[in-house]
Design a protein around this motif. Structure first.
Motif, PDB file in Angstrom:
ATOM      1  N   ALA A 161      -3.557  10.797   6.863  1.00 51.47           N
ATOM      2  CA  ALA A 161      -4.499  10.627   5.753  1.00 51.47           C
ATOM      3  C   ALA A 161      -4.214   9.359   4.969  1.00 51.47           C
ATOM      4  O   ALA A 161      -5.142   8.651   4.547  1.00 51.47           O
ATOM      5  N   SER A 162      -2.935   9.042   4.761  1.00 46.99           N
ATOM      6  CA  SER A 162      -2.606   7.830   4.005  1.00 46.99           C
ATOM      7  C   SER A 162      -3.027   6.582   4.765  1.00 46.99           C
ATOM      8  O   SER A 162      -3.472   5.594   4.165  1.00 46.99           O
ATOM      9  N   ALA A 163      -2.922   6.618   6.088  1.00 51.43           N
ATOM     10  CA  ALA A 163      -3.356   5.467   6.881  1.00 51.43           C
ATOM     11  C   ALA A 163      -4.871   5.286   6.823  1.00 51.43           C
ATOM     12  O   ALA A 163      -5.368   4.159   6.780  1.00 51.43           O
ATOM     13  N   ILE A 164      -5.600   6.391   6.832  1.00 51.75           N
ATOM     14  CA  ILE A 164      -7.068   6.299   6.693  1.00 51.75           C
ATOM     15  C   ILE A 164      -7.416   5.641   5.365  1.00 51.75           C
ATOM     16  O   ILE A 164      -8.268   4.735   5.296  1.00 51.75           O
ATOM     17  N   ALA A 165      -6.748   6.078   4.303  1.00 54.27           N
ATOM     18  CA  ALA A 165      -7.014   5.504   2.982  1.00 54.27           C
ATOM     19  C   ALA A 165      -6.690   4.013   2.962  1.00 54.27           C
ATOM     20  O   ALA A 165      -7.426   3.210   2.379  1.00 54.27           O
ATOM     21  N   ALA A 166      -5.589   3.641   3.606  1.00 57.05           N
ATOM     22  CA  ALA A 166      -5.189   2.226   3.629  1.00 57.05           C
ATOM     23  C   ALA A 166      -6.239   1.366   4.328  1.00 57.05           C
ATOM     24  O   ALA A 166      -6.575   0.271   3.863  1.00 57.05           O
ATOM     25  N   ILE A 167      -6.758   1.853   5.457  1.00 52.62           N
ATOM     26  CA  ILE A 167      -7.790   1.098   6.177  1.00 52.62           C
ATOM     27  C   ILE A 167      -9.043   0.963   5.319  1.00 52.62           C
ATOM     28  O   ILE A 167      -9.661  -0.114   5.248  1.00 52.62           O
ATOM     29  N   GLU A 168      -9.419   2.034   4.652  1.00 57.02           N
ATOM     30  CA  GLU A 168     -10.609   1.984   3.788  1.00 57.02           C
ATOM     31  C   GLU A 168     -10.424   0.966   2.665  1.00 57.02           C
ATOM     32  O   GLU A 168     -11.345   0.207   2.329  1.00 57.02           O
ATOM     33  N   LEU A 171       0.797  -1.228   0.000  1.00 57.07           N
ATOM     34  CA  LEU A 171       0.000   0.000   0.000  1.00 57.07           C
ATOM     35  C   LEU A 171       0.829   1.278   0.000  1.00 57.07           C
ATOM     36  O   LEU A 171       0.279   2.359  -0.222  1.00 57.07           O
ATOM     37  N   THR A 172       2.132   1.176   0.226  1.00 55.62           N
ATOM     38  CA  THR A 172       2.955   2.390   0.189  1.00 55.62           C
ATOM     39  C   THR A 172       2.876   3.093  -1.170  1.00 55.62           C
ATOM     40  O   THR A 172       3.034   4.307  -1.246  1.00 55.62           O
ATOM     41  N   HIS A 173       2.668   2.309  -2.212  1.00 56.63           N
ATOM     42  CA  HIS A 173       2.654   2.878  -3.562  1.00 56.63           C
ATOM     43  C   HIS A 173       1.276   2.830  -4.221  1.00 56.63           C
ATOM     44  O   HIS A 173       1.157   3.079  -5.416  1.00 56.63           O
ATOM     45  N   ASP A 174       0.256   2.532  -3.437  1.00 54.32           N
ATOM     46  CA  ASP A 174      -1.099   2.541  -4.003  1.00 54.32           C
ATOM     47  C   ASP A 174      -1.481   3.981  -4.365  1.00 54.32           C
ATOM     48  O   ASP A 174      -1.382   4.875  -3.527  1.00 54.32           O
ATOM     49  N   PRO A 175      -1.900   4.234  -5.605  1.00 58.78           N
ATOM     50  CA  PRO A 175      -2.219   5.609  -6.021  1.00 58.78           C
ATOM     51  C   PRO A 175      -3.275   6.278  -5.146  1.00 58.78           C
ATOM     52  O   PRO A 175      -3.232   7.503  -4.933  1.00 58.78           O
ATOM     53  N   ARG A 176      -4.200   5.503  -4.610  1.00 60.21           N
ATOM     54  CA  ARG A 176      -5.249   6.081  -3.763  1.00 60.21           C
ATOM     55  C   ARG A 176      -4.680   6.553  -2.427  1.00 60.21           C
ATOM     56  O   ARG A 176      -5.095   7.587  -1.889  1.00 60.21           O
ATOM     57  N   ALA A 186       1.763  -3.144   7.275  1.00 55.15           N
ATOM     58  CA  ALA A 186       0.762  -3.462   6.251  1.00 55.15           C
ATOM     59  C   ALA A 186      -0.024  -2.235   5.805  1.00 55.15           C
ATOM     60  O   ALA A 186      -0.485  -2.166   4.667  1.00 55.15           O
ATOM     61  N   LEU A 187      -0.173  -1.245   6.695  1.00 56.20           N
ATOM     62  CA  LEU A 187      -0.949  -0.052   6.337  1.00 56.20           C
ATOM     63  C   LEU A 187      -0.129   0.982   5.571  1.00 56.20           C
ATOM     64  O   LEU A 187      -0.666   1.997   5.138  1.00 56.20           O
ATOM     65  N   GLY A 188       1.164   0.743   5.442  1.00 52.38           N
ATOM     66  CA  GLY A 188       1.976   1.516   4.503  1.00 52.38           C
ATOM     67  C   GLY A 188       2.230   2.960   4.861  1.00 52.38           C
ATOM     68  O   GLY A 188       2.630   3.746   3.997  1.00 52.38           O
ATOM     69  N   SER A 189       2.025   3.365   6.100  1.00 50.93           N
ATOM     70  CA  SER A 189       2.202   4.763   6.468  1.00 50.93           C
ATOM     71  C   SER A 189       3.235   4.883   7.578  1.00 50.93           C
ATOM     72  O   SER A 189       4.280   4.227   7.529  1.00 50.93           O
ATOM     73  N   LEU A 190       2.952   5.707   8.569  1.00 49.55           N
ATOM     74  CA  LEU A 190       3.840   5.891   9.711  1.00 49.55           C
ATOM     75  C   LEU A 190       2.995   6.165  10.940  1.00 49.55           C
ATOM     76  O   LEU A 190       2.023   6.920  10.869  1.00 49.55           O
ATOM     77  N   GLY A 191       3.387   5.583  12.071  1.00 53.75           N
ATOM     78  CA  GLY A 191       2.690   5.858  13.324  1.00 53.75           C
ATOM     79  C   GLY A 191       2.356   4.583  14.069  1.00 53.75           C
ATOM     80  O   GLY A 191       2.486   3.474  13.543  1.00 53.75           O
ATOM     81  N   GLY A 192       1.939   4.752  15.323  1.00 59.35           N
ATOM     82  CA  GLY A 192       1.508   3.632  16.141  1.00 59.35           C
ATOM     83  C   GLY A 192       0.174   3.955  16.782  1.00 59.35           C
ATOM     84  O   GLY A 192      -0.323   5.084  16.686  1.00 59.35           O
ATOM     85  N   PHE A 193      -0.409   2.950  17.447  1.00 66.11           N
ATOM     86  CA  PHE A 193      -1.690   3.187  18.104  1.00 66.11           C
ATOM     87  C   PHE A 193      -1.874   2.223  19.257  1.00 66.11           C
ATOM     88  O   PHE A 193      -1.226   1.171  19.338  1.00 66.11           O
ATOM     89  N   VAL A 194      -2.762   2.613  20.151  1.00 66.49           N
ATOM     90  CA  VAL A 194      -3.249   1.744  21.217  1.00 66.49           C
ATOM     91  C   VAL A 194      -4.760   1.685  21.064  1.00 66.49           C
ATOM     92  O   VAL A 194      -5.404   2.722  20.844  1.00 66.49           O
ATOM     93  N   ALA A 195      -5.330   0.504  21.158  1.00 64.95           N
ATOM     94  CA  ALA A 195      -6.781   0.335  21.060  1.00 64.95           C
ATOM     95  C   ALA A 195      -7.288  -0.366  22.308  1.00 64.95           C
ATOM     96  O   ALA A 195      -6.655  -1.307  22.796  1.00 64.95           O
ATOM     97  N   GLY A 196      -8.418   0.102  22.822  1.00 64.20           N
ATOM     98  CA  GLY A 196      -8.967  -0.505  24.025  1.00 64.20           C
ATOM     99  C   GLY A 196     -10.160   0.261  24.552  1.00 64.20           C
ATOM    100  O   GLY A 196     -10.769   1.067  23.834  1.00 64.20           O
ATOM    101  N   PRO A 197     -10.508   0.058  25.816  1.00 62.75           N
ATOM    102  CA  PRO A 197     -11.661   0.735  26.412  1.00 62.75           C
ATOM    103  C   PRO A 197     -11.477   2.254  26.428  1.00 62.75           C
ATOM    104  O   PRO A 197     -10.347   2.766  26.457  1.00 62.75           O
TER     105      PRO A 197
END
Length: 387
Positions: free
Chosen positions: A277-284, A53-58, A240-251
Motif C-alpha cells: 500500500a505504501s508503494a502504491i501511495a508513493a507512485i501516486e 517518501l519513507t516519512h511522507d504522511p500520505r 526512491a519509492l520508500g517501501s520494500l519489494g522488487g518487481f519485473v516489468a515487461g510483456p
C-alpha cells in the motif's frame, strides 16, 4: 565443528587486519534524512531514500490503513493465499508508471534479479554482464549455470568484441540502469542497438533510476528514450519509492512465464500489505508531483557543484556521487571525521567496490535542505584536509 570455528575466526581476523571487517551501526530514523546515532542527531548523506517518501504522511497513512484492513503479513505465497487486491493494484500501477504491459512483484529487488536470470537463462547460454553490475545480477547468473562473460564498464566496444569471441544461440546482456556505487548511467541506446544486431536479450536493473531520472522519475529507459518493449526491466520499491519489494516489468507473456517458473516468486511469502500500500501511495505522489524529481535533481546539482569547488569531479546527473579515496583506511578516517561533525556517510570498501577504490558514497535526497548540503560540504572540506 572445531575446524569451522577456526575457519570463522581466521576469516574475521583477516578482515580486521585489512580494515575490511564490517559491523552494524544502530540508527534511529527521525526523518527522511536524519537519524539518532548514539543519542545524537546526524544528517544522512548515504540513504537511497531519494525522494524522502519513507516519512511522507500520505505514504504512512496508506500503510496504516492496509495494516488495519489486511493484517501484518500476507500469510503465504501469492499462488497459495497471499494475493490481495493491493498486490494486483501495485503491479498495475508499476506497469503504467514504467510503460510496460505488465509487472510482477517480488520480496526485494535482489530476488527480482535472481528470479529473472535463473528462470530465463540456462547452463548452455551466455550472459554478458557489465563488470560493475550489482551482486544480485551476478548471483542470478551463477544460479542459472550459464557462462558468464564480463565486459568493460559502460563500454559497448568491449561488449562487441566479446560477442564476436563468444558465439552462442541464446545470449543475454545484463546491466544496471544507474550504477549503485558510481552513479553513472548505462549507455542503453548502444546496448539495445547491439542487441538488435546480434539477437540478444537485454536485462536492465533500474533500481536506482526509478524515481530519480527520466521524465517524472520514470527511470533510465524514459531518460534515454527507449521503449520498454526493447528490454526486460527489473527494479525496487525500497529506494526512491520508500517501501520494500522488487518487481519485473515487461510483456504479458514474460510475466506469465515468471509466475510459473521463477522460484523466488513461487516459493516466497508475498509482500506485507502495508509495504504494498505504501508503494502504491508513493507512485501516486510521484505521478501527481513531478516537482519532487526536479527538487532531487537540483539538490544533486548543488552537491555536484560543491564537490567541484573542492576539486572533486563527479560527472553525471544522478543523486549518487562517489568520492573515491583509494584505501579503506582513508575512507574510514573521512567517515569518522564527518560523523564527529554530525554527518553520517559510511565508508564503502572492497569487496563492495574494486580494490583501490574505497570511497564515500554520497547520496542526496529531495528532502535535504540547501543548508544541510552546504554544511556537509564545509565539513567534507575539513575532512579531506585532515586526511
Amino acid at each position: 565443528m572445531d575446524w569451522l570455528q577456526g575457519f570463522l575466526h581466521g576469516t574475521l581476523e583477516e578482515l580486521e587486519l585489512a580494515r575490511l571487517k564490517r559491523q552494524l551501526t544502530p540508527l534511529i530514523p527521525v526523518g527522511p534524512v536524519r537519524a539518532l546515532w548514539e543519542g545524537r542527531e546526524v544528517v544522512l548523506f548515504c540513504s537511497n531514500n531519494y525522494l524522502g517518501l519513507t516519512h511522507d504522511p500520505r505514504v504512512i497513512a496508506r500503510a496504516q490503513e492496509a495494516l488495519t484492513k489486511y493484517g501484518a503479513g500476507s500469510g503465504a505465497a501469492r499462488l497459495v493465499s497471499g494475493h490481495t487486491p493491493l498486490h494486483q493494484a501495485l503491479e498495475e500501477a508499476l506497469a503504467r508508471f514504467k510503460g510496460a504491459a505488465r509487472a510482477l512483484l517480488f520480496p526485494t529487488g535482489y530476488t527480482a534479479n535472481i528470479a529473472v536470470l535463473s528462470a530465463l537463462v540456462g547452463r548452455h547460454d551466455i550472459v554478458f554482464c557489465d563488470r560493475l553490475c550489482h551482486a544480485s545480477l551476478l548471483d542470478g547468473v551463477l544460479l542459472s549455470g550459464a557462462k558468464l562473460v564480463r565486459f568493460q564498464h559502460n563500454d559497448p566496444v568491449s561488449l562487441r568484441r566479446l560477442l564476436a569471441a563468444h558465439p552462442g544461440r541464446r545470449r543475454f546482456v545484463v546491466t544496471e540502469g544507474v550504477f549503485s556505487m558510481d552513479g553513472d548511467m548505462a549507455p542503453l541506446r548502444e546496448l539495445v542497438a547491439l542487441a538488435e544486431e546480434f539477437s540478444l536479450v537485454v536485462v536492465v536493473d533500474d533500481a536506482h533510476g526509478t524515481g530519480t531520472v527520466g521524465p517524472g522519475g520514470r527511470g533510465v529507459l524514459a531518460a534515454q528514450g527507449i521503449s520498454p518493449e526493447k528490454v526486460i526491466l527489473t527494479g525496487t520499491l525500497s529506494k526512491a519509492l520508500g517501501s520494500l519489494g522488487g518487481f519485473v516489468a515487461g510483456p504479458a507473456v514474460l510475466i506469465e512465464y515468471l509466475t510459473n517458473r521463477a522460484r523466488p516468486f513461487i516459493f516466497t511469502t508475498a509482500l506485507p500489505p502495508a509495504s504494498v500500500a505504501s508503494a502504491i501511495a508513493a507512485i501516486e505522489i510521484l505521478e501527481a508531483e513531478p516537482e519532487l524529481v526536479e527538487r532531487l535533481a537540483e539538490n544533486a546539482r548543488l552537491m555536484r557543484e560543491g564537490l567541484t569547488a573542492l576539486g572533486i569531479s563527479v560527472p553525471g546527473e544522478t543523486p549518487i556521487l562517489p568520492l573515491i579515496l583509494g584505501t579503506p583506511e582513508k575512507a574510514r578516517r573521512a567517515q569518522e571525521y564527518l560523523l564527529a561533525r554530525g554527518y553520517y556517510v559510511p565508508a564503502i570498501r572492497p569487496p563492495t567496490v574494486p580494490p583501490g577504490t574505497a570511497r564515500l558514497r554520497i547520496t542526496v535526497s529531495a528532502a535535504h535542505t540547501k543548508e544541510e548540503i552546504a554544511g556537509f560540504l564545509a565539513a567534507l572540506r575539513e575532512a579531506l584536509a585532515a586526511a
